[in-house]
Design a protein around this motif. Structure first.
Motif, PDB file in Angstrom:
ATOM      1  N   GLY B  55      28.072  82.556  64.712  1.00 45.52           N
ATOM      2  CA  GLY B  55      28.134  81.110  64.567  1.00 45.52           C
ATOM      3  C   GLY B  55      27.006  80.512  63.751  1.00 45.52           C
ATOM      4  N   VAL B  71      40.109  80.576  67.753  1.00 42.13           N
ATOM      5  CA  VAL B  71      38.968  79.850  68.309  1.00 42.13           C
ATOM      6  C   VAL B  71      38.105  79.355  67.156  1.00 42.13           C
ATOM      7  CG1 VAL B  71      36.859  80.165  69.661  1.00 42.13           C
ATOM      8  CG2 VAL B  71      38.972  81.288  70.387  1.00 42.13           C
ATOM      9  N   PHE B  73      34.755  78.707  65.144  1.00 40.87           N
ATOM     10  CA  PHE B  73      33.431  79.343  65.131  1.00 40.87           C
ATOM     11  C   PHE B  73      32.527  78.595  64.168  1.00 40.87           C
ATOM     12  CE2 PHE B  73      32.601  83.404  67.266  1.00 40.87           C
ATOM     13  CZ  PHE B  73      33.785  83.545  67.965  1.00 40.87           C
ATOM     14  N   ASN B  74      32.169  77.384  64.551  1.00 41.12           N
ATOM     15  CA  ASN B  74      31.405  76.579  63.605  1.00 41.12           C
ATOM     16  C   ASN B  74      29.945  76.423  63.992  1.00 41.12           C
ATOM     17  OD1 ASN B  74      33.787  76.191  62.225  1.00 41.12           O
ATOM     18  ND2 ASN B  74      34.311  74.428  63.494  1.00 41.12           N
ATOM     19  N   LYS B  77      26.996  77.420  69.481  1.00 41.69           N
ATOM     20  CA  LYS B  77      27.584  77.107  70.771  1.00 41.69           C
ATOM     21  C   LYS B  77      29.024  77.624  70.844  1.00 41.69           C
ATOM     22  CE  LYS B  77      27.704  73.295  73.950  1.00 41.69           C
ATOM     23  NZ  LYS B  77      27.899  71.855  74.051  1.00 41.69           N
ATOM     24  N   ASP B  78      29.791  77.398  69.753  1.00 44.25           N
ATOM     25  CA  ASP B  78      31.172  77.910  69.712  1.00 44.25           C
ATOM     26  C   ASP B  78      31.174  79.401  69.991  1.00 44.25           C
ATOM     27  OD1 ASP B  78      32.216  75.503  69.106  1.00 44.25           O
ATOM     28  OD2 ASP B  78      32.392  75.860  66.939  1.00 44.25           O
ATOM     29  N   SER B  79      30.246  80.091  69.322  1.00 48.00           N
ATOM     30  CA  SER B  79      30.203  81.533  69.433  1.00 48.00           C
ATOM     31  C   SER B  79      29.863  81.954  70.860  1.00 48.00           C
ATOM     32  CB  SER B  79      29.156  82.062  68.440  1.00 48.00           C
ATOM     33  OG  SER B  79      28.807  83.366  68.761  1.00 48.00           O
ATOM     34  N   ASN B  81      30.342  80.213  73.568  1.00 44.10           N
ATOM     35  CA  ASN B  81      31.471  79.897  74.454  1.00 44.10           C
ATOM     36  C   ASN B  81      32.572  80.942  74.353  1.00 44.10           C
ATOM     37  OD1 ASN B  81      30.172  77.649  75.314  1.00 44.10           O
ATOM     38  ND2 ASN B  81      31.267  76.239  73.946  1.00 44.10           N
TER      39      ASN B  81
END
Lengths: 427, 496
Positions: B55, B71, B73-74, B77-79, B81
């Motif tokens: 991310g 999902v 992956f920006n 945090k995205d990663s 989660n």
């Protein structure tokens, strides 16, 4: 950073764009040309000036130029309207007639001249000629620009040394105090050893060199503390800032030393080369030399290397301690030189000089794009930074910003300038 | 029966940086309970791909599916989660904080706003027990060994309940014993259904731990095979795109008289009474486990540290040798183990780094001869095939192999008689490794004396003429003919 400086310049130019009335010799030339164009054949002229500062030069130059071109000067009045009236009466009494009355901006507006035909019908129909006005920014007047350069010369010169130190990853907080110490020492040496008011040139030069070298000694001391005992530069130079300032007060016994020869102001106030103030010439020479040092010489490369990564530099054979000593001694010597220039500008030495200058100097370096982390920076960047600060201060003076407000604005502008520069670097 | 979707699927990931197409549509799948080795030369796109997964870099195109669901992956945090944890080579631990504090950094266990130390300590203890490791959880992380810090990193991933763990060169600074321990833990994680992406240049490790291999080259997939269907040489071929006959080039040069002699070098516990000599045209390997005192010995010869006792003799003359500057001027060069911190000034250009030890002879009366400087640099860029856009490129933007070549160039230009290579090929891809080996051979053939410090026994055996093994600051053995030696033999001496 140059862009910011230009933008500021453009802004203050726009804000101070006003009517300009020429005075002195410039004005005289304009009026003379105008008269000689209108009246080809030996015009009869009366010159009228008042008691403004540029007026004597105006009347003298004008009289000279007109006579040289074959005009007849029937009178040259210096004073008030009643003096002009007397002169007119005398001309009429002599049976003469007038072609032109050459006035300054001020005298041209006197009521006396608005109804000449009724009060002096015999005088002919003379034309009242005043120097033509034009519109030009106060900021961009050459006097003002030179003034900016002269005002910032001390800070800019001291900033050369600060740039050296900051490029090695250090900081020198003692420069402000060293300015005071050097000014006091130079003034004291001139007063006590070089003959005071009657000091010789050699005596004064020796006094100044001694003052600068003594500042250099404090640089040696700071350098040794930093290299031999590994005390952080911030702390060492903070201590030296207090020591230097204290010494300046002790040496001057808390007072200003002003028993100095008049010729001492040559360095700070003189302008011997192309109308440029001597301090500014010295500043430009020093920047040129510093630029050569940083871009062309081994020592310059070493300074960058030590600041870029001290351990890698050491393992590449860079004499790290010697390089650091060079930077701190250089900074102290240049601060000493700054002090001497300041003493010359003010024709006295006082322990109050240079107060807070270290912060302006650091600001100039940082605004100029040198990284406080060390290893990066350019000498001409620092010069730009110093001028940016000077232009802001000067611009606010021209636009009558109150001095307390000036501080607030200056602080914010420094932040803004650095932010802008950082963004540009990132893109 | 329909096969369940893979734990992770990356589809057609594309990413370009100014001037470089780093990823040209890379795809990758990872099943639960699988160890996937990601192979490729430096600059092949592994790091960028993993940064996309972590991310910290946003892909230009392509999608990432977790158990079949797309999902975003920006961001980091995205990663997180999505259950991804990336363990980089440079650890993300705060050195001054303890293991427990690092474990829970950013998601502390709190009770009414106050930290609950007891609870954290308890769960940390449990976690380490589950991993089967013993770590003093109350010691600041800077006092832990590299291996222990790595374990804390792994534990951190588990605290975050990561299902996908990426390990970037996890064994780079571990001893072989510690690597064994690491593998046990990886196997344990695998049995718990965690998917692991393992990045390494050490092919023998990959053969030992991975289930499947995905190979990247120039930002694209070039192969994906189960580990039992690929040989070591095939892996190398896929990575470099050419047939490497031998990892270590042969050398045939006469070994001459002694050049450098170290007699009784000592400094604290790290180096105790170390004596040895290197001869003209010889490559002497200094090996042992991490912490054996090899680097410390090299630093004494180079005068980077002050020796407490001992003498250094070069070509029969004893050297005063009290600073690196003196060592360099008497003809000794050191290529440090840590390129980024000690070898290069990362924020400076290739040219500035190259010239630094050479300025003494590149300048006259303090002025640098810039034309000669550029000429020399251009020469070495060509000879060493350094991939730089231009001379003023910032060193930090180069790949590891090219950085090492810049370091090499700066010492070659100095024309040193004795060169010390400390882990010269660490973190460097196979192709660049081979080039560096060739160069070392050339230097030996030119009559230089070379000391090579290496933890990789195959490299030691492949390159050295003579091997010196150290253990806890002492020389524990010398193998006169490296060609006859075996890894077991070295290991025996290294753990003595």
């Amino acid at each position: 950073m140059v862009l910011v400086l230009l933008l500021l310049g453009a802004f203050f130019s726009a804000v101070t764009y006003t009517e300009q009335s020429p005075t002195g010799e410039t004005a005289a030339k304009l009026v003379a040309t105008s008269i000689l164009q209108d009246f080809k054949n030996a015009p009869r002229v009366l010159i009228v000036t008042s008691d403004h500062p540029g007026d004597p030069a105006f009347s003298k130059k004008l009289e000279h130029d007109l006579m040289a071109a074959g005009a007849r000067i029937l009178g040259n009045v210096k004073g008030e309207p009643k003096d002009a009236r007397e002169s007119l009466q005398q001309i009429v009494g002599n049976g003469e007639k007038l072609d032109a009355i050459a006035c300054t901006q001020v005298t041209g507006g006197w009521l006396l001249f608005s109804d000449l035909q009724t009060s002096f019908p015999a005088i002919g129909s003379p034309r009242v000629i005043t120097p033509e006005t034009y519109r030009w920014p106060n900021f961009l007047k050459s006097d003002n620009l030179l003034n900016i350069a002269n005002q910032i010369a001390v800070i800019a010169i001291v900033a050369i040394g600060m740039t050296l130190v900051i490029i090695t990853g250090g900081i020198d907080l003692s420069v402000g105090s060293l300015i005071a110490l050097s000014a006091v020492l130079a003034a004291k040496f001139i007063r006590d050893f070089a003959g005071g008011v009657n000091a010789t040139t050699t005596g004064m030069i020796l006094a100044c060199v001694a003052a600068i070298l003594l500042c250099g000694v404090t640089g040696v001391f700071s350098g040794l503390m930093i290299t031999r005992f590994s005390i952080p530069p911030f702390i060492v130079t903070l201590a030296m800032m207090l020591v230097g300032s204290g010494l300046a007060y002790i040496i001057a016994k808390g007072q200003s030393i002003y028993q100095i020869s008049d010729s001492f102001v040559w360095l700070g106030r003189g302008a011997d080369f192309f109308d440029l103030p001597n301090a500014v010439v010295l500043m430009l020479i020093l920047y040129f030399l510093a630029h050569i040092l940083m871009s062309r010489m081994k020592q310059g490369r070493y300074l960058y290397a030590v600041g870029g990564n001290r351990e890698a530099a050491r393992l590449s054979g860079v004499p790290v301690n010697r390089v650091l000593m060079f930077a701190y001694i250089g900074s102290a010597l240049l601060a000493g030189l700054g002090g001497v220039i300041m003493a010359s500008q003010l024709k006295s030495g006082s322990p109050t000089y240079g107060n807070m200058y270290e912060l302006y100097v650091i600001a100039a370096v940082v605004v100029g794009g040198t990284s406080l982390n060390g290893g990066e920076g350019k000498m001409f960047g620092t010069l730009t930074g110093a001028f940016t600060i000077a232009v802001i201060q000067n611009g606010m003076n021209l636009t009558n910003v109150e001095s307390y407000t000036q501080k607030v604005v200056l602080g914010l502008v420094i932040l803004g300038a650095v932010l802008l520069d950082r963004n540009r670097h990132r893109n | 029966m329909i096969e369940p979707p893979p734990l992770l699927e990356m589809r057609e990931i594309r990413k370009s940086f100014p001037g470089v197409q780093a990823l040209r549509g890379v795809s990758l799948t990872l099943k639960a309970g699988e160890v996937l080795a990601l192979l490729g030369e430096n600059g092949a796109g592994k790091s960028t791909l993993m940064k996309v997964l972590g991310g910290s870099v946003e892909a230009d195109q392509g999608e990432i599916l977790i158990q079949g669901c797309k999902v975003p992956f920006n961001s980091l945090k995205d990663s997180r989660n999505a259950g991804v944890a990336v363990i980089y080579q440079e650890f993300n631990l705060v050195p001054a904080l303890t293991a427990v504090e690092n474990l829970f950094l950013g998601h502390e266990t709190t009770r009414v706003g106050f930290l609950s130390h007891a609870q954290e300590r308890q769960s940390a203890g449990k976690l380490f027990k589950r991993m089967g490791v013993e770590i003093d959880i109350d010691v600041p992380c800077r006092n832990l060994s590299t291996a222990q810090q790595q374990l804390v990193e792994i534990a951190k991933a588990l605290v975050l309940q990561a299902r996908i763990i990426v390990m970037d060169e996890p064994s780079a600074s571990l001893t072989s014993y510690e690597v064994g321990r690491l593998f046990e833990i990886i196997r344990e994680l695998r049995s718990q259904g965690i998917g692991i992406i393992y990045i390494s240049h050490r092919l023998s490790e990959i053969a030992a731990i991975a289930d499947r291999v995905t190979v990247l080259r120039d930002g694209a997939n070039v192969g994906d095979r189960p580990i039992d269907q690929i040989t070591r040489n095939q892996m190398i071929e896929m990575m470099v795109g050419r047939d490497l006959k031998d990892e270590f080039p042969k050398r045939n040069c006469a070994i001459g008289p002694t050049r450098l002699e170290a007699i009784g070098l000592s400094r604290g516990r790290a180096v105790q009474n170390v004596s040895f000599s290197v001869r003209r045209g010889e490559i002497l390997a200094l090996t042992g486990l991490v912490g054996a005192g090899r680097t410390e010995t090299a630093r004494l010869i180079f005068a980077a540290d002050v020796r407490e006792e001992g003498r250094i003799v070069l070509d029969g003359k004893e050297l005063e040798n009290s600073s690196p500057q003196e060592a360099i001027s008497s003809g000794i060069g050191l290529l440090t183990e840590d390129r980024k911190l000690q070898g290069l000034i990362l924020k400076h250009s290739v040219r500035e780094n190259f010239s630094l030890p050479n300025l003494t002879w590149l300048s006259d009366k303090g002025f640098i001869n810039q034309r000669q400087e550029q000429k020399k640099l251009d020469h070495y860029i060509e000879v060493l095939k350094i991939k730089v856009a231009h001379r003023e490129q910032i060193s930090n933007h180069l790949s590891g192999g090219n950085q090492q070549k810049v370091v090499l160039a700066k010492w070659l230009a100095r024309n040193c008689e004795v060169l010390i290579f400390d882990e010269p090929t660490r973190g460097i891809d196979v192709g660049a490794k081979y080039e560096i080996y060739l160069l070392m051979n050339e230097l030996a053939a030119a009559g230089k004396a070379l000391i090579m410090i290496s933890s990789e026994f195959p490299e030691v055996l492949g390159m050295a003429d003579r091997i010196l093994v150290m253990h806890e600051g002492r020389v524990t053995g010398e193998i006169q003919d490296a060609r006859e030696a075996t890894q077991e033999q070295i290991m025996q001496l290294a753990v003595a």
